[in-house]
Design an enzyme around this catalytic site. Structure first.
Site, short mmCIF file in Angstrom:
data_model
loop_
_atom_site.label_atom_id
_atom_site.label_comp_id
_atom_site.label_asym_id
_atom_site.label_seq_id
_atom_site.Cartn_x
_atom_site.Cartn_y
_atom_site.Cartn_z
N LYS A 144 -6.00 -2.73 2.67
CA LYS A 144 -5.39 -1.36 3.03
C LYS A 144 -6.65 -0.09 3.29
O LYS A 144 -6.37 0.44 4.42
CB LYS A 144 -4.49 -0.87 1.87
CG LYS A 144 -3.36 -1.60 1.59
CD LYS A 144 -2.20 -1.84 2.89
CE LYS A 144 -1.19 -2.65 2.73
NZ LYS A 144 -0.64 -3.07 4.14
N ASN B 183 6.81 -14.48 3.70
CA ASN B 183 7.34 -13.73 2.38
C ASN B 183 8.72 -13.44 2.59
O ASN B 183 9.06 -12.47 1.98
CB ASN B 183 6.40 -12.76 1.90
CG ASN B 183 6.63 -12.51 0.34
OD1 ASN B 183 7.04 -13.40 -0.31
ND2 ASN B 183 6.73 -11.36 -0.02
N PHE C 3 4.38 -3.35 9.21
CA PHE C 3 4.67 -3.68 7.91
C PHE C 3 3.84 -5.29 7.46
O PHE C 3 3.72 -5.31 6.29
CB PHE C 3 5.89 -3.94 7.42
CG PHE C 3 6.93 -2.57 7.67
CD1 PHE C 3 6.84 -1.70 6.64
CD2 PHE C 3 7.66 -2.36 8.56
CE1 PHE C 3 7.47 -0.54 6.75
CE2 PHE C 3 8.45 -1.23 8.86
CZ PHE C 3 8.57 -0.47 7.64
N LEU D 223 7.30 -4.03 -11.38
CA LEU D 223 8.02 -3.76 -12.60
C LEU D 223 9.59 -3.96 -12.50
O LEU D 223 10.44 -4.69 -13.07
CB LEU D 223 7.81 -2.43 -13.11
CG LEU D 223 8.70 -1.90 -14.25
CD1 LEU D 223 8.72 -2.64 -15.69
CD2 LEU D 223 8.45 -0.36 -14.40
N SER E 219 -1.11 2.29 1.13
CA SER E 219 -0.74 2.43 -0.08
C SER E 219 -1.45 3.46 -0.94
O SER E 219 -2.66 3.44 -0.84
CB SER E 219 -0.90 0.98 -0.80
OG SER E 219 -0.79 0.93 -2.19
N ARG F 52 4.20 6.12 -12.91
CA ARG F 52 4.31 5.97 -11.59
C ARG F 52 5.17 6.66 -10.77
O ARG F 52 6.22 7.07 -11.52
CB ARG F 52 4.61 4.13 -11.36
CG ARG F 52 3.64 3.29 -11.87
CD ARG F 52 2.12 3.45 -11.10
NE ARG F 52 1.18 2.28 -11.54
CZ ARG F 52 0.50 2.56 -12.67
NH1 ARG F 52 0.49 3.63 -13.47
NH2 ARG F 52 -0.10 1.58 -13.17
N TYR G 54 -6.43 -6.94 -2.20
CA TYR G 54 -5.26 -6.52 -1.38
C TYR G 54 -5.57 -4.95 -1.09
O TYR G 54 -5.41 -4.44 -0.09
CB TYR G 54 -4.07 -6.65 -2.29
CG TYR G 54 -2.96 -5.76 -1.82
CD1 TYR G 54 -2.25 -5.97 -0.40
CD2 TYR G 54 -2.55 -4.52 -2.56
CE1 TYR G 54 -1.02 -5.32 -0.06
CE2 TYR G 54 -1.54 -3.70 -2.07
CZ TYR G 54 -0.79 -3.93 -0.87
OH TYR G 54 0.16 -3.31 -0.30
#
Ligand code: NAD
Ligand code: WQD
Length: 337
Positions: free
Chosen positions: A154, A35, A81, A201, A125, A232, A150
């Site tokens: 985490k 990615n 990461f 976003l 997260s 957020r 996902y």
């Protein structure tokens, strides 16, 4: 310190490399480029002013590949990461997410301990809180039900790493629970480079502003928030990157397990972000109200006091910096890398 940075070619990893070198550390990157683009690492080296960042195109599920890297380098810690992060995709491909994120981390941690490197900073997260029982969210808020695979990777990996530390106290495990990373390096040379239609976003806003997409869909305006749109805790990626350098200090102090919220403590709505983007950058962002997106919660922002007290870290950038730097990156790199 010499740091193994997994996923270092990605969005947050590339920004963290700059902060690491600025603070006098060195790094070796392992990334399978699933990615990301190695051009990010070339630009990171350019910003830092070094010929290149040591890089291995290796998958963290590839034990032999990792063994070769550990045979060639001695690491004081790993900042981890590497992982798949698209929420919607994880619902369609749960096996791939569990296998990559959990399988990869298990292999990484095993190779690390075999080579005596027992210090890890893990990208967790805010999603682990599910629909949080308190706002602002502190680290003592109980973890919740994740709404997608996902998020579960985490949540589960936090547990895996804590159990490993409990069984072997030589480990130091720092779990950084990121809130919503946005922005880009002020140079405009590196930034977020999503494949396909952005899920998040800010990259959607910047792609509308640059003319790649017609309009932003605002997912719901009937939430119990001041303007009805989701709230957020957006955090500038350079602030987030700096938090990892501060987290290395916790490792030096032999923290055992350290869990920290990494956010600004401010909640902004979708329309706050859109309006700030238009005001600061002077470009239009057409939008229309759409139905709520499945799995979204109304409000999510943190109390970042623990990171300030224990790591000496706090966010320095505000909303204007976030929207300015996001646009600087997108407008000067309309096709990404
Ligand atoms: P990113 O996709 O830009 O970076 C992740 C990197 O990991 C990519 O370069 C990818 O190629 C690499 N990678 C994936 N699987 C790999 C594997 N098996 N072996 C080697 N490399 C692999 O994502 P990001 O936004 O920089 O996120 C970094 C980390 O932070 C991820 O773990 C993500 O889940 C977490 N996180 C991100 C956000 C966010 O909104 N961006 C929020 C909270 C947590
Ligand atoms: C933010 C707000 C949307 C897109 C996700 C993951 C989380 C973490 C960060 C990795 C929400 C609204 C969005 C759009 C919109 N990632 N929105 N139109 O959902 O808070 O968090 O990224 O760990 O795990 O779930 O971030 O940027 O997708 O959404 O109106 O086109 O913007 O509804 O209120 P989110 P986001």
């Amino acid at each position: 310190m010499n740091i193994l940075v997994t996923g270092g070619a990605g969005y947050i990893g590339s920004h963290t490399l700059i902060e690491l070198y600025k603070a006098g550390h060195t790094a070796v990157v392992v990334d399978n480029l699933s990615n990301s683009n190695p051009e990010s690492l070339r630009r990171v080296a350019e910003i830092i002013g070094i010929p290149e960042i040591p890089f291995y195109k290796v998958d963290i599920r590839d034990r032999e590949g990792l063994e070769r890297i550990f045979a060639e380098h001695r690491f004081d810690a790993c900042i981890h990461f590497a992982g798949l992060k698209a929420v919607g995709e994880s619902v369609e491909k749960p096996w791939e997410y569990y296998e990559n994120n959990i399988g990869g981390t298990l292999t990484l941690v095993d190779v690390m301990r075999r080579h005596g490197c027992k210090n890890i900073i893990f990208s967790s997260s805010a999603t682990v809180y599910g629909d949080p029982v308190e706002i602002p969210i502190t680290e003592s808020c109980p973890k919740g039900q994740c709404t997608n695979p996902y998020g579960w990777t985490k949540s589960m990996l936090e547990q895996v790493l804590m159990d490993i530390q409990k069984a072997d106290p030589e480990w130091n495990v720092v779990l950084l629970r990121y809130f919503n990373p946005v922005g880009a390096h002020p140079s405009g040379r590196i930034g977020e480079n999503p494949n396909g239609i952005p899920n998040n976003l800010m990259p959607y806003i910047t792609q509308v502003a640059v003319g790649k997409r017609k309009e932003l869909g605002v997912f719901g305006n009937d939430y119990p928030t001041p303007d009805g749109t989701g709230v957020r805790d957006y955090i500038h990626v350079c602030d987030l990157a700096a938090a990892h350098v501060c987290a290395l200090q916790a490792i030096c102090r032999h923290c055992g397990i350290g869990i920290y919220n990494i956010g600004t403590g401010h909640g902004y709505s979708v329309l706050d972000m859109v309006k700030a983007f238009i005001r600061v950058n002077g470009v239009d962002v057409p939008y229309s109200i759409k139905p709520r997106r499945a799995g979204d919660i109304a409000t999510c922002y943190c109390n970042p006091a623990k990171a300030k007290a224990e790591l000496g870290w706090e966010a320095k950038y505000g909303i204007d910096d976030m929207v300015r730097d996001s646009w600087h990156w997108q407008s000067t790199n309309p096709e990404g890398y």
